[in-house]
Each structure stands twice: as C-alpha cells, then as structure tokens.
Design an enzyme around this catalytic site. Structure first.
Site, PDB file in Angstrom:
ATOM      1  N   ASP A 150       0.837  -1.209   0.000  1.00  0.00           N
ATOM      2  CA  ASP A 150       0.000   0.000   0.000  1.00  0.00           C
ATOM      3  C   ASP A 150       0.872   1.260   0.000  1.00  0.00           C
ATOM      4  O   ASP A 150       1.739   1.427   0.868  1.00  0.00           O
ATOM      5  CB  ASP A 150      -0.900  -0.025   1.249  1.00  0.00           C
ATOM      6  CG  ASP A 150      -2.193   0.730   1.034  1.00  0.00           C
ATOM      7  OD1 ASP A 150      -2.133   1.953   0.818  1.00  0.00           O
ATOM      8  OD2 ASP A 150      -3.268   0.099   1.086  1.00  0.00           O
ATOM      9  N   SER A 183      -6.711   4.624  -1.496  1.00  0.00           N
ATOM     10  CA  SER A 183      -6.981   3.201  -1.244  1.00  0.00           C
ATOM     11  C   SER A 183      -8.380   2.785  -1.668  1.00  0.00           C
ATOM     12  O   SER A 183      -8.580   1.661  -2.143  1.00  0.00           O
ATOM     13  CB  SER A 183      -6.830   2.899   0.241  1.00  0.00           C
ATOM     14  OG  SER A 183      -5.494   2.986   0.635  1.00  0.00           O
ATOM     15  N   ASP A 196      -3.961  14.384   3.435  1.00  0.00           N
ATOM     16  CA  ASP A 196      -4.156  14.343   1.973  1.00  0.00           C
ATOM     17  C   ASP A 196      -3.696  15.653   1.340  1.00  0.00           C
ATOM     18  O   ASP A 196      -3.711  15.794   0.112  1.00  0.00           O
ATOM     19  CB  ASP A 196      -5.634  14.100   1.634  1.00  0.00           C
ATOM     20  CG  ASP A 196      -6.127  12.776   2.193  1.00  0.00           C
ATOM     21  OD1 ASP A 196      -5.322  11.831   2.245  1.00  0.00           O
ATOM     22  OD2 ASP A 196      -7.303  12.688   2.595  1.00  0.00           O
ATOM     23  N   ARG A 242     -16.248   9.673   0.912  1.00  0.00           N
ATOM     24  CA  ARG A 242     -15.623   8.347   1.065  1.00  0.00           C
ATOM     25  C   ARG A 242     -16.133   7.644   2.317  1.00  0.00           C
ATOM     26  O   ARG A 242     -16.331   8.276   3.360  1.00  0.00           O
ATOM     27  CB  ARG A 242     -14.104   8.492   1.094  1.00  0.00           C
ATOM     28  CG  ARG A 242     -13.386   7.200   1.398  1.00  0.00           C
ATOM     29  CD  ARG A 242     -11.937   7.219   1.011  1.00  0.00           C
ATOM     30  NE  ARG A 242     -11.147   6.368   1.883  1.00  0.00           N
ATOM     31  CZ  ARG A 242      -9.872   6.095   1.694  1.00  0.00           C
ATOM     32  NH1 ARG A 242      -9.232   6.606   0.653  1.00  0.00           N
ATOM     33  NH2 ARG A 242      -9.224   5.317   2.531  1.00  0.00           N
ATOM     34  N   LYS A 281      -5.996  -1.523   7.123  1.00  0.00           N
ATOM     35  CA  LYS A 281      -6.248  -1.802   5.704  1.00  0.00           C
ATOM     36  C   LYS A 281      -7.174  -3.006   5.515  1.00  0.00           C
ATOM     37  O   LYS A 281      -7.357  -3.475   4.387  1.00  0.00           O
ATOM     38  CB  LYS A 281      -4.917  -2.067   4.970  1.00  0.00           C
ATOM     39  CG  LYS A 281      -3.922  -0.920   5.045  1.00  0.00           C
ATOM     40  CD  LYS A 281      -4.342   0.270   4.186  1.00  0.00           C
ATOM     41  CE  LYS A 281      -3.393   1.442   4.351  1.00  0.00           C
ATOM     42  NZ  LYS A 281      -3.836   2.648   3.629  1.00  0.00           N
ATOM     43  N   ASP A 320       2.285   3.142   3.088  1.00  0.00           N
ATOM     44  CA  ASP A 320       1.254   4.175   3.099  1.00  0.00           C
ATOM     45  C   ASP A 320       1.086   4.795   4.487  1.00  0.00           C
ATOM     46  O   ASP A 320       1.152   6.012   4.648  1.00  0.00           O
ATOM     47  CB  ASP A 320      -0.081   3.597   2.652  1.00  0.00           C
ATOM     48  CG  ASP A 320      -1.144   4.667   2.652  1.00  0.00           C
ATOM     49  OD1 ASP A 320      -1.014   5.618   1.869  1.00  0.00           O
ATOM     50  OD2 ASP A 320      -2.076   4.590   3.469  1.00  0.00           O
ATOM     51  N   HIS A 335       2.269   8.609   5.507  1.00  0.00           N
ATOM     52  CA  HIS A 335       1.359   9.691   5.921  1.00  0.00           C
ATOM     53  C   HIS A 335       1.884  10.479   7.128  1.00  0.00           C
ATOM     54  O   HIS A 335       1.385  11.551   7.418  1.00  0.00           O
ATOM     55  CB  HIS A 335      -0.014   9.125   6.282  1.00  0.00           C
ATOM     56  CG  HIS A 335      -0.895   8.843   5.105  1.00  0.00           C
ATOM     57  ND1 HIS A 335      -1.212   9.799   4.175  1.00  0.00           N
ATOM     58  CD2 HIS A 335      -1.550   7.714   4.720  1.00  0.00           C
ATOM     59  CE1 HIS A 335      -2.025   9.268   3.257  1.00  0.00           C
ATOM     60  NE2 HIS A 335      -2.239   8.001   3.565  1.00  0.00           N
ATOM     61  N   ASP A 367      -1.421   0.149  -4.678  1.00  0.00           N
ATOM     62  CA  ASP A 367      -2.714   0.781  -4.995  1.00  0.00           C
ATOM     63  C   ASP A 367      -2.574   2.262  -5.325  1.00  0.00           C
ATOM     64  O   ASP A 367      -3.499   2.865  -5.868  1.00  0.00           O
ATOM     65  CB  ASP A 367      -3.708   0.581  -3.839  1.00  0.00           C
ATOM     66  CG  ASP A 367      -3.197   1.139  -2.515  1.00  0.00           C
ATOM     67  OD1 ASP A 367      -1.965   1.293  -2.343  1.00  0.00           O
ATOM     68  OD2 ASP A 367      -4.036   1.422  -1.638  1.00  0.00           O
ATOM     69  N   HIS A 368      -1.450   2.875  -4.978  1.00  0.00           N
ATOM     70  CA  HIS A 368      -1.187   4.292  -5.284  1.00  0.00           C
ATOM     71  C   HIS A 368       0.168   4.618  -4.696  1.00  0.00           C
ATOM     72  O   HIS A 368       0.703   3.848  -3.880  1.00  0.00           O
ATOM     73  CB  HIS A 368      -2.245   5.227  -4.659  1.00  0.00           C
ATOM     74  CG  HIS A 368      -2.450   4.984  -3.211  1.00  0.00           C
ATOM     75  ND1 HIS A 368      -1.539   5.382  -2.257  1.00  0.00           N
ATOM     76  CD2 HIS A 368      -3.416   4.316  -2.541  1.00  0.00           C
ATOM     77  CE1 HIS A 368      -1.959   4.993  -1.071  1.00  0.00           C
ATOM     78  NE2 HIS A 368      -3.088   4.325  -1.207  1.00  0.00           N
ATOM     79  N   HIS A 374      -0.571  11.088  -0.554  1.00  0.00           N
ATOM     80  CA  HIS A 374      -0.271  10.174  -1.655  1.00  0.00           C
ATOM     81  C   HIS A 374       0.396  10.966  -2.779  1.00  0.00           C
ATOM     82  O   HIS A 374       0.452  12.196  -2.743  1.00  0.00           O
ATOM     83  CB  HIS A 374      -1.563   9.545  -2.188  1.00  0.00           C
ATOM     84  CG  HIS A 374      -2.265   8.693  -1.176  1.00  0.00           C
ATOM     85  ND1 HIS A 374      -3.521   8.183  -1.372  1.00  0.00           N
ATOM     86  CD2 HIS A 374      -1.876   8.275   0.058  1.00  0.00           C
ATOM     87  CE1 HIS A 374      -3.882   7.479  -0.318  1.00  0.00           C
ATOM     88  NE2 HIS A 374      -2.910   7.522   0.571  1.00  0.00           N
TER      89      HIS A 374
END
Ligand SMILES: O=C(O)[C@H](O)COP(=O)(O)O
Ligand SMILES: [Mn+2]
Ligand SMILES: [Mn+2]
Length: 618
Positions: free
Chosen positions: A88, A141, A231, A348, A424, A492, A496, A533-534, A563
C-alpha cells in the site's frame, strides 16, 4: 464493511436492519479462533463447475447473470494458489532522490523483481484511470482497491458529487428534502474533512452544499471541521479555515446565521476507520453534538493556530485536539439539538461508517452518547455501506460496482484468503468487493484481520507486516485457498506521518516480507502478482512546479504526507508460471483495473469481457 460493519453492528442497530445483517455472515475473527471450516469441506484443488445454471433452477424468479469463467485457451490452472500482494502506497516515482523512500530503502527483493525482463512494468493508479474527476487527482486506497477488485473503472464519489452539484440533482433528491425540513426553524450541521484533498471530501463541494442550503432557505447553519494535513500539506488547515470563513461571511450577508461550531484533527476526532479506535469517534460526538471538548475558543482560526502550537514543534493538522467554538458567555455556538439536520459531507466511506452508526442507530452502546437528539434529519453525502443501508438517507447515490472478481470466484468455487491489519482490513475486503460488507460466500472465503497498533506509525514502522506474513504463509501452505490476497499497510501509513527515515524502514520491512511470501509461493508452485494501490512513500517532500524540494526558512525540507500521482509497479512470477507468460506490450495505458483480468488469467481462466484487459500474454 469487514469487521466494522459485521461485528460491530450488534452494538447498535435499528431493529429492522438487524435481521438483514444477521442473515449475512460477519467477517472472521483471527484464524486461531475462527478457522475457515467451510473451506475444509470444499477442497481447494478443483474449481467446482460454475453453479450459474443450478442457481437459475432454484431461483427462477431472478435473472441469473452468468458468472461462469471459461478455461484459458493456453494457460492451464496452477497447482498452487495465485497471490495478489498489495504494497500500500508504494509508487514508482520519477523523482529518484533522497526524498523517495522507496528508492532510498534497501529492497533487494523488489530490486530483483524489477530486473526480470517483461515481468515488471508500471500501471496507472490515479485520476481518470481509477474513476476520479481528473488526472490531477492522486489515487487512494478506496478507488485503488475498488479498481483492483472489480476489474472496471467506475465514476467514484468525488466525481458523482461534482455531477450532482453541477446538474442540481443533489437538491432534488430525497436526502436534500429531508434536511430541508430543518431549514426554516432548526439548524443544519455539516460535519467533515475540510481540505481540497479530494480523497474523502472537497472543500468546494462543502461550499456548494452551503450555498445550496442558504439559497433554499436555511436560516441557521453550523459547520464542524476536521483538519487534514494528510491528503494535503500539513499546516494548510489555517488557509482552509480562512477560505471557509470568507465564504460564510458572504452567506451571512444573505441573512443566514452561519458559523464554525467545533472541530479537531482527522486522526484525533470522528474519522476512525474499521473500529481501530472508537475513542476518536466519541471525542467527535462530544465536540460536535454535546459541545464538549478539552479546548474552547471564540473562533476557529484561533483554535487551529493555537492548537498547532509553536513553529519549532508544531502539532500536525492531523492530530489537533478536539475544540468547541463558544460565544462570549462561554456557551457552545452549535450543539446538535432535536429536529436539527446533520450532513456528513465526506463522500468516502471508510472513515464515516462509525460516526454514521452513532447518528443513525437509536439503540447504540459502543460509547455513551449522553444525549441522542430526537428526530434528527441525518444524511451522508453518500450511502457509505450499501449492505447495511448506512446511512438510510444520503445526498448522492454511491458508485455502483457490480460483477467484482470475488463474485466470479465464489460462483466458480474458487476459495479465497484475504488478510491485512486493521488499518487496511476493509481495503482488501469491503473496497475490494465493490463496497460490500461481510463475506460474498463465507463457505469459500476467509478474511483475516490482524489488529493494528494504536499509535502514530512512524514510531512502529514495521506495523503488523510480520504477523500478516506469518498468517499468509500459513494460508498458502494450508492448500485450502486458490486465491491469496494480502495488503501491507506500511509504506502508506508510515508515509502519511511525513517521517522519511521511518518510511524507508517501512519499505525495507515490507520488502523482506515479500521475499518470504514469494519463497513460500514457489514452494507450492504458485503464481503471484505484487503491486500497489497508489503512491505515497515514493515522495516524502513537497516540491515546486519544477520538481525541486521546498525548504522552510530554517532550511528544513517540507514533508509530503499525502499520496502521490506516481504510477505503481506490477510484478508477476512464481514457480508455477510458465516462462512464456510475460506482460504484453500493447496495453501501455494499463491501470489498476487491469489487474483483476490478469489475476483471472493466472488462475487459468479467460477474463470476463466486461473487465479491462489482462496485462499478460501467454
Ligand atoms: O484515510 C487516509 O488515511 C488517507 O486519507 C488516505 O489513505 P488511504 O487512501 O491509503 O487509506
Ligand atoms: Mn492505499
Ligand atoms: Mn493512504
């Protein structure tokens, strides 16, 4: 949503919803307590013939979609399982410098995979390739795992809300009608993440809703803000508060009594996910509904500026303490009262499910709400869980993600093991299955959640990777599963935090775990896909338009906590994969949605024609 929606529902539910959920299997407890009994009764070796015809006979009233998978013309099924391993937040970034943790980490396993000709490439993981409004949108995600699991690209929440605002359909729907009952004489509350990150919410969409409400007669509005810094760059929350205050000043001119009422950092209040820490949700309830928080201020800008602390050692926007805005007498300016309307303005799902339960379920005991306002007009921006119908009322219908790969698997008797840690867990279950909570077929699947630590992950960058590895190896060696799906959260979740050193360590840990998994896959003649996934860990510094790192006045590199727009690597291999199987060269635009067809090919089947094409040729 995984454990969150299955296991926790019993703690608070509306009576009429309880039945539907009881009929659904809840997600599994750890293997030691809940072995996949059903998988034992159905040996994993032979995919059963597709039961579509039998199903049609028993349920003739339903138009049965034919999920039968046809054998691949060239590639026979492997004797061992097929594993899809998600690292991730592990992007393949063009900036290969000291701020790229993926590049800086010692990753002998991934390095060796990169060197295998025609079995490594990159795929798109952001923007329109995953259903986001534009190619300026980084992946995340939710959309990433939706695409990986469903093999299709669908318009995602961010895009659907944009359309609903542009066309005005938002203001004609049942959800809007419900909240508009509060416009003349009660307060309308908006709660959500205040930033332009576009992952969970967007400030411009909040503004669209506020303008829409005021134009349609809302007399009193309160906004409850969750500060981001995850983000979007840390420290940007003050700017978003200023912009919102300016917008609210204009709306006041139109005769609306509008103000910010409470808030806090997104990793401190309200936005927990997968039941990792319900105390966060309680802190949010206390601040937004009851007007109780450890800090009181008379305006939100002072609140955020003060709670961030000093420039030398600022508190991240993500972790700002809960606060309440009070009037000059010290009374909260916007508690939530009987007959008010409440809008959760995030689109989301994962981080809105728990707070939705607190607002929606009369009978709720996960924490003491102290006061539950009566006759609340409660809506989500979207319906966050279609299976639980949570919330019952919403402003914009969520994306419909149908015919996901897991549905093909269970209809063809293909057994699956899916594993990650709490942070996750819903990604490899709920998001992977097109936002469906619980099992698709409990007889054929086991979902294993390893409980995450409750700390900031730069302090423990190994997270639960070794436990996930151990459990997945056991599943692979058990011979029970044809598909093994694993997500490693580290690049991930540590990315962050903006901590470069810890993120390098996170990548190294995951690399070592991948090595172990591939070795065990080889021992059972399996085939595997390793991908992501990113991006996230692949760039840990804010950059100017030319890509140069940005430094503070003191010369410190400004961390990037979000991300990235980078594509992600994809590797294929395994002792059970014939040498002739390589990536094709005529899918240069391939993205995450092409992975499901690739997986189905590796299982020895032709991919459904509705899927994005497979990336391999045999
Ligand atoms: O919710 C989060 O943690 C971030 O906003 C996005 O991260 P994710 O998409 O990797 O979960
Ligand atoms: Mn992710
Ligand atoms: Mn992330």
């Amino acid at each position: 949503m995984g454990k969150g929606c299955g296991g926790a529902l019993g703690k608070g539910k509306k009576k009429d919803e309880a039945k539907a959920q009881e009929a659904k299997p809840a997600a599994a407890e750890p293997a030691a307590q809940a072995p996949a009994a059903s998988a034992e009764s159905k040996p994993a070796e032979t995919p059963a013939p597709a039961p579509a015809a039998a199903e049609a006979a028993t349920a003739p009233q339903k138009m049965a979609y034919d999920y039968t998978l046809k054998p691949h013309p060239v590639l026979a099924p492997p004797t061992g399982p097929v594993m899809v391993c998600i690292l991730d937040g592990f992007g393949e970034n063009e900036f290969k410098d000291e701020y790229n943790a993926v590049h800086m980490a010692k990753t002998p396993t991934v390095d060796a995979l990169r060197a295998v000709p025609n079995r490594f490439r990159t795929i798109k993981a952001h923007g329109t390739a995953v259903g986001l409004p534009s190619d300026a949108d980084m992946g995340n995600s939710e959309v990433g795992h939706n695409a990986l699991g469903s093999g299709q690209v669908v318009d995602q929440g961010a895009r659907l809300v944009d359309i609903a605002l542009e066309t005005g359909t938002m203001f004609e729907g049942a959800g809007w009608k419900l909240i508009s009952q509060a416009f003349p004489a009660n307060t309308v509350h908006f709660i959500g993440l205040l930033s332009d990150g576009g992952v969970h919410s967007r400030a411009d969409q909040l503004v669209g809703c506020l303008r829409g409400a005021v134009a349609r007669g809302a007399k009193r509005v309160r906004v409850h803000i969750l500060t981001d810094g995850r983000d979007v760059p840390d420290g940007s929350s003050i700017k978003f508060v200023e912009e919102l205050e300016a917008e609210m000043a204009a709306l006041r001119e139109k005769g609306c009594d509008i103000a910010i009422a409470s808030g806090g950092g997104r990793m401190k209040v309200t936005m927990d996910r997968y039941e990792a820490d319900w105390a966060m949700v309680k802190a949010g309830w206390d601040a937004h509904v009851l007007g109780k928080a450890p800090h009181q201020f008379t305006d939100a800008k002072t609140a955020v500026t003060t709670l961030r602390g000093t420039d030398e050692a600022p508190v991240s926007d993500q972790y700002i303490d809960p606060f309440v805005i009070v009037d000059k007498n010290g009374a909260p300016v916007g508690t939530i009262q009987d007959n008010d309307a409440v809008v959760l303005f995030n689109f989301r799902a994962d981080r809105m499910v728990e707070i939705s339960k607190a607002f929606e379920y009369e009978d709720f005991s996960t924490f003491d709400r102290e006061r539950f306002p009566e006759n609340l007009r409660f809506v989500g921006m979207m319906q966050y869980d279609g299976d639980l119908k949570l919330p019952a009322n919403f402003l914009v219908p969520p994306p419909e993600i149908s015919h996901v790969s897991g549905q093909y698997f269970v209809r063809n008797g293909i057994t699956t093991f899916a594993c990650s840690e709490t942070q996750k867990f819903g990604h490899v279950t709920f998001f992977w299955n097109g936002n469906r909570s619980g099992y698709l077929d409990a007889a054929l699947e086991q979902y294993l959640e390893i409980p995450s630590d409750k700390i900031e992950f730069n302090h423990a960058p190994d997270m639960k990777a070794r436990e996930i590895t151990a459990a997945s190896k056991e599943a692979i060696l058990s011979g029970k599963y044809k598909v093994v799906r694993v997500n490693f959260a580290n690049p991930d979740m540590v990315g962050h935090t903006g901590d470069l050193g810890a993120t390098i360590r996170a990548c190294e840990t995951v690399d070592a775990c991948v090595k172990e998994l591939l070795e065990v896959m080889d021992s059972v003649n399996g085939r595997w896909i390793v991908t992501s996934d990113h991006g996230n860990a692949d760039d840990m510094v804010q950059r100017d338009k030319k890509g140069r790192p940005i430094f503070s006045e003191e010369g410190k590199a400004l961390p990037l906590t979000s991300h990235t727009l980078a594509p992600v690597p994809i590797f294929i291999g395994g002792a059970g994969l014939p040498d002739t199987v390589v990536f094709r060269d005529d899918e240069p635009e391939g993205g995450l949605a092409n992975v499901a067809a690739t997986t189905i090919n590796l299982l020895g089947y032709e991919a459904p024609s509705i899927y994005k094409p497979s990336l391999i040729k045999a």
